[in-house]
Design a protein around this motif. Structure first.
Motif, mmCIF file in Angstrom:
data_model
loop_
_atom_site.group_PDB
_atom_site.id
_atom_site.type_symbol
_atom_site.label_atom_id
_atom_site.label_comp_id
_atom_site.label_asym_id
_atom_site.label_seq_id
_atom_site.Cartn_x
_atom_site.Cartn_y
_atom_site.Cartn_z
ATOM 1 N N ASN A 1 82.806 119.645 54.610
ATOM 2 C CA ASN A 1 82.028 119.366 53.412
ATOM 3 C C ASN A 1 80.694 118.726 53.782
ATOM 4 O OD1 ASN A 1 84.158 119.889 51.198
ATOM 5 N ND2 ASN A 1 85.219 118.542 52.642
ATOM 6 N N TYR A 2 79.697 118.898 52.915
ATOM 7 C CA TYR A 2 78.400 118.241 53.079
ATOM 8 C C TYR A 2 78.186 117.322 51.884
ATOM 9 C CZ TYR A 2 73.417 117.420 53.645
ATOM 10 O OH TYR A 2 72.191 116.825 53.795
ATOM 11 N N LEU A 3 78.086 116.025 52.154
ATOM 12 C CA LEU A 3 77.993 115.014 51.103
ATOM 13 C C LEU A 3 76.731 114.192 51.331
ATOM 14 C CD1 LEU A 3 81.734 113.863 51.263
ATOM 15 C CD2 LEU A 3 80.742 115.697 49.862
ATOM 16 N N GLU A 4 75.741 114.384 50.477
ATOM 17 C CA GLU A 4 74.448 113.713 50.620
ATOM 18 C C GLU A 4 74.145 112.887 49.371
ATOM 19 O OE1 GLU A 4 69.731 114.902 50.490
ATOM 20 O OE2 GLU A 4 71.059 116.205 51.662
ATOM 21 N N THR B 1 80.054 116.412 57.066
ATOM 22 C CA THR B 1 78.742 115.824 57.292
ATOM 23 C C THR B 1 78.404 114.934 56.114
ATOM 24 O OG1 THR B 1 78.011 117.771 58.539
ATOM 25 C CG2 THR B 1 76.301 116.297 57.684
ATOM 26 N N LEU B 2 78.114 113.665 56.399
ATOM 27 C CA LEU B 2 77.780 112.691 55.363
ATOM 28 C C LEU B 2 76.402 112.121 55.650
ATOM 29 C CD1 LEU B 2 81.078 112.446 56.024
ATOM 30 C CD2 LEU B 2 80.927 110.834 54.141
ATOM 31 N N ASN C 1 83.742 114.145 62.546
ATOM 32 C CA ASN C 1 82.792 114.090 61.439
ATOM 33 C C ASN C 1 81.423 113.618 61.932
ATOM 34 O OD1 ASN C 1 84.757 114.480 59.029
ATOM 35 N ND2 ASN C 1 85.719 112.911 60.307
ATOM 36 N N ARG C 2 80.410 113.918 61.134
ATOM 37 C CA ARG C 2 79.056 113.501 61.490
ATOM 38 C C ARG C 2 78.470 112.700 60.329
ATOM 39 N NH1 ARG C 2 75.647 113.856 65.478
ATOM 40 N NH2 ARG C 2 73.405 114.061 65.092
ATOM 41 N N ILE C 3 78.145 111.439 60.606
ATOM 42 C CA ILE C 3 77.577 110.538 59.608
ATOM 43 C C ILE C 3 76.171 110.183 60.057
ATOM 44 C CG2 ILE C 3 77.772 108.318 58.439
ATOM 45 C CD1 ILE C 3 80.880 109.507 60.086
ATOM 46 N N VAL C 4 75.173 110.608 59.272
ATOM 47 C CA VAL C 4 73.775 110.307 59.591
ATOM 48 C C VAL C 4 73.141 109.719 58.340
ATOM 49 C CG1 VAL C 4 71.538 111.221 60.268
ATOM 50 C CG2 VAL C 4 73.622 112.099 61.345
ATOM 51 N N SER C 5 72.909 108.426 58.359
ATOM 52 C CA SER C 5 72.356 107.750 57.189
ATOM 53 C C SER C 5 71.289 106.772 57.651
ATOM 54 C CB SER C 5 73.463 107.012 56.423
ATOM 55 O OG SER C 5 72.944 106.414 55.262
ATOM 56 N N CYS C 6 70.052 107.011 57.209
ATOM 57 C CA CYS C 6 68.917 106.213 57.684
ATOM 58 C C CYS C 6 68.683 104.952 56.861
ATOM 59 C CB CYS C 6 67.658 107.067 57.699
ATOM 60 S SG CYS C 6 67.765 108.509 58.802
ATOM 61 N N ARG D 1 71.214 118.495 57.020
ATOM 62 C CA ARG D 1 71.458 119.488 55.965
ATOM 63 C C ARG D 1 71.255 120.896 56.512
ATOM 64 N NH1 ARG D 1 68.143 119.744 50.315
ATOM 65 N NH2 ARG D 1 68.688 117.522 50.272
ATOM 66 N N ASN D 2 70.176 121.104 57.235
ATOM 67 C CA ASN D 2 69.912 122.427 57.796
ATOM 68 C C ASN D 2 70.974 122.827 58.800
ATOM 69 O OD1 ASN D 2 67.564 122.694 56.255
ATOM 70 N ND2 ASN D 2 66.285 121.739 57.830
ATOM 71 N N ARG D 3 71.448 121.851 59.572
ATOM 72 C CA ARG D 3 72.497 122.138 60.551
ATOM 73 C C ARG D 3 73.768 122.621 59.837
ATOM 74 N NH1 ARG D 3 73.333 119.194 65.494
ATOM 75 N NH2 ARG D 3 72.057 117.517 64.627
ATOM 76 N N TRP D 4 74.114 121.927 58.742
ATOM 77 C CA TRP D 4 75.332 122.293 58.012
ATOM 78 C C TRP D 4 75.180 123.664 57.365
ATOM 79 C CZ3 TRP D 4 76.640 123.110 52.792
ATOM 80 C CH2 TRP D 4 78.017 123.150 52.537
#
Length: 488
Positions: A310-313, A352-353, A374-379, A470-473
């Motif tokens: 899932n992609y959760l932004e 991806t979060l 999982n991949r978590i990227v939050s700036c 996002r583009n990666r997902w």
């Protein structure tokens, strides 16, 4: 940080989030002391709406489990056998409660909805079309049968809940495919927007290729044992759980709070799948609590519930000024010590979060929960440069928040990315893992995780790192051949 059990759908009342349509014991003054009475004595509702009737003796509620419930005409209000009645037709009917040998009655009046564009489904089949409801109390679509129902190629709008399912013993069987749902401002002060799908007593559920806009909840399932569950290939935009001010705006710091997906007291003995869903919330225009929340819900040994790809932004609440944001990207929640109720057997993998105010993935309750790859990227900041991240946020959490005895066999490994939050001076600081409940004796294990911190370039923030994810997902979606959202 998890919160106590969260507010649910506008019209699903059995979890304790509704009230009667009419007040008071209007015959109390003329009744003998100790007589059994029902409150309300006259209940007014519309088709698809529910009302809870409470037995009272000397002003004290009698436990519902001590009573047997019946509607004289079950085609007008139908009984859910727990003091709750659902409007299933138009008309009036006595309803009776037999409690410990005493019998008493009330009246239920079911009036037609003023909006003929809403639909009430009482028999199985395939349904498609355009449905809407301008009444916040009336769902646009109400399903009141256990027969298999398919909603396909439909557009649904409403000021209340969009789709509500009430199953009976054995549970409803519902498929929702290629449906767009748009939640509108209810126009009522203090009321939140509706749920895309709220389901109670359901045995089979598939939600695929749907598009949701502005809903407070995406999919909310309560008090059910499901033989099958699939929530896949859906798109959600700008979830909104703030309460209306009645004039097109929002009340400050008043929320439901909502979720993209919440399972509340749900058992899945055959497992289930939540996969390839995309949610994107916009800065300043959205509000959500945990994006995915499991509250005392479970798969089974060898057949876990799989939450994957899932992609959760966008996990935040716009306009929150006085309280600490308590949401997470994916939260395992619940305070039960009962093995039959506690969270368990959940696999969270390859999600991806991005862009979170709270934690990424948190195991606050449960056992046999695996968080892998999982991949978590939050700036940590919004597009205006304002911090949204809490100082206590972390990418991953293993914390037995409720201190239950059902916290064991949990595993976190091979996750990557990085979460950035403000330090005491407001400077960017990494928040990777908080795991006070890691334990060898309980087999709660945190293994290797690689946090390369793409948001940090030296001491500066690189907000573009979130867009890269996002583009990666989306590339993985194309490679997998998945089609997202409503295709009709």
């Amino acid at each position: 940080m998890p919160t106590a059990l969260l507010v649910c759908s506008n019209l699903l009342l059995s979890a304790g989030c509704g009230s009667s349509a009419s007040g008071g014991l209007n015959r109390a003054a003329n009744s003998a002391q100790g007589a059994l009475q029902l409150s309300p004595a006259m209940a007014s509702l519309s088709p698809g709406e529910s009302v809870r009737i409470t037995p009272m003796r000397d002003g004290i509620a009698v436990p519902l489990s001590h009573c047997v419930w019946e509607a004289t005409d079950n085609s007008v209000p139908s009984s859910n056998d727990n003091g709750e009645f659902v409007g299933s037709g138009v008309g009036s009917s006595p309803v009776t409660a037999t409690c410990g040998g005493d019998v008493t009655s009330a009246s239920a009046l079911v009036s037609p909805t003023a909006n003929p564009s809403a639909i009430r489904i009482t028999s199985g089949g395939t349904y498609g079309g355009n449905w809407s409801s301008a009444d916040p109390k009336v769902p646009a679509v109400t399903i009141l049968t256990n027969d298999p129902v398919i909603l396909r190629n439909a557009t649904i709008t409403g000021r209340g809940d969009l789709i509500v399912v009430y199953g009976r013993n054995g549970g409803a069987n519902v498929t929702i495919d290629n449906v767009t749902g748009i939640a509108l401002d209810p126009g009522v002060t203090g009321q939140g927007r509706g749920t895309f799908l709220g389901a109670e007593r359901i045995s089979h559920l598939s939600v695929t290729h749907c598009t949701m806009r502005g809903v407070s909840f995406g999919v909310y399932i309560v008090s059910s044992t499901l033989a099958s569950l699939q929530i896949r290939d859906n798109v959600a935009r700008d979830l909104e759980d703030r309460k209306s001010d009645g004039h097109g705006g929002f009340l400050l710091n008043q929320r439901l709070p909502g979720h993209l997906i919440q399972l509340n007291n749900v058992s899945l003995p055959n497992g289930g799948e939540i996969a390839w869903n995309q949610m994107i919330n916009s800065d300043g225009a959205s509000s959500v609590e945990d994006i995915i929340n499991f509250y005392e819900s479970r798969g089974s040994a060898g057949k876990p519930v799989r939450i994957h790809d899932n992609y959760l932004e966008g996990g935040f609440s716009a306009g929150l000024t006085t309280s600490y944001y308590t949401g997470a990207g994916i939260q395992l929640d619940g305070e039960s010590n009962d093995p039959s109720k506690a969270n368990g057997f959940v696999m969270i993998a390859n999600n991806t979060l991005v862009h979170l105010a709270g934690d990424g993935i948190s195991i606050a309750a449960g056992h046999d929960i695996y968080v892998i790859g999982n991949r978590i990227v939050s700036c940590g900041k919004d597009s205006s440069g304002r911090w949204i991240a809490n100082p206590g946020s972390n990418a991953l959490g293993m914390w037995n928040y409720y201190k239950t005895n059902q916290y064991f066999n949990n595993y976190i490994a091979n996750n990557s990315g990085g979460l950035v939050k403000p330090d005491a001076n407001g400077n960017p600081s990494p928040g990777n893992i908080y795991a006070p409940s890691a334990s060898g004796s309980l087999n709660n294990v945190v293994n290797t995780n690689a946090f390369e911190q793409p948001c940090l370039v030296g001491s500066h923030l690189n907000l573009a790192a979130e867009s890269i994810e996002r583009n990666r997902w989306l590339s993985t979606v194309a490679e997998a051949g998945e089609l997202l959202g409503d295709q009709h």
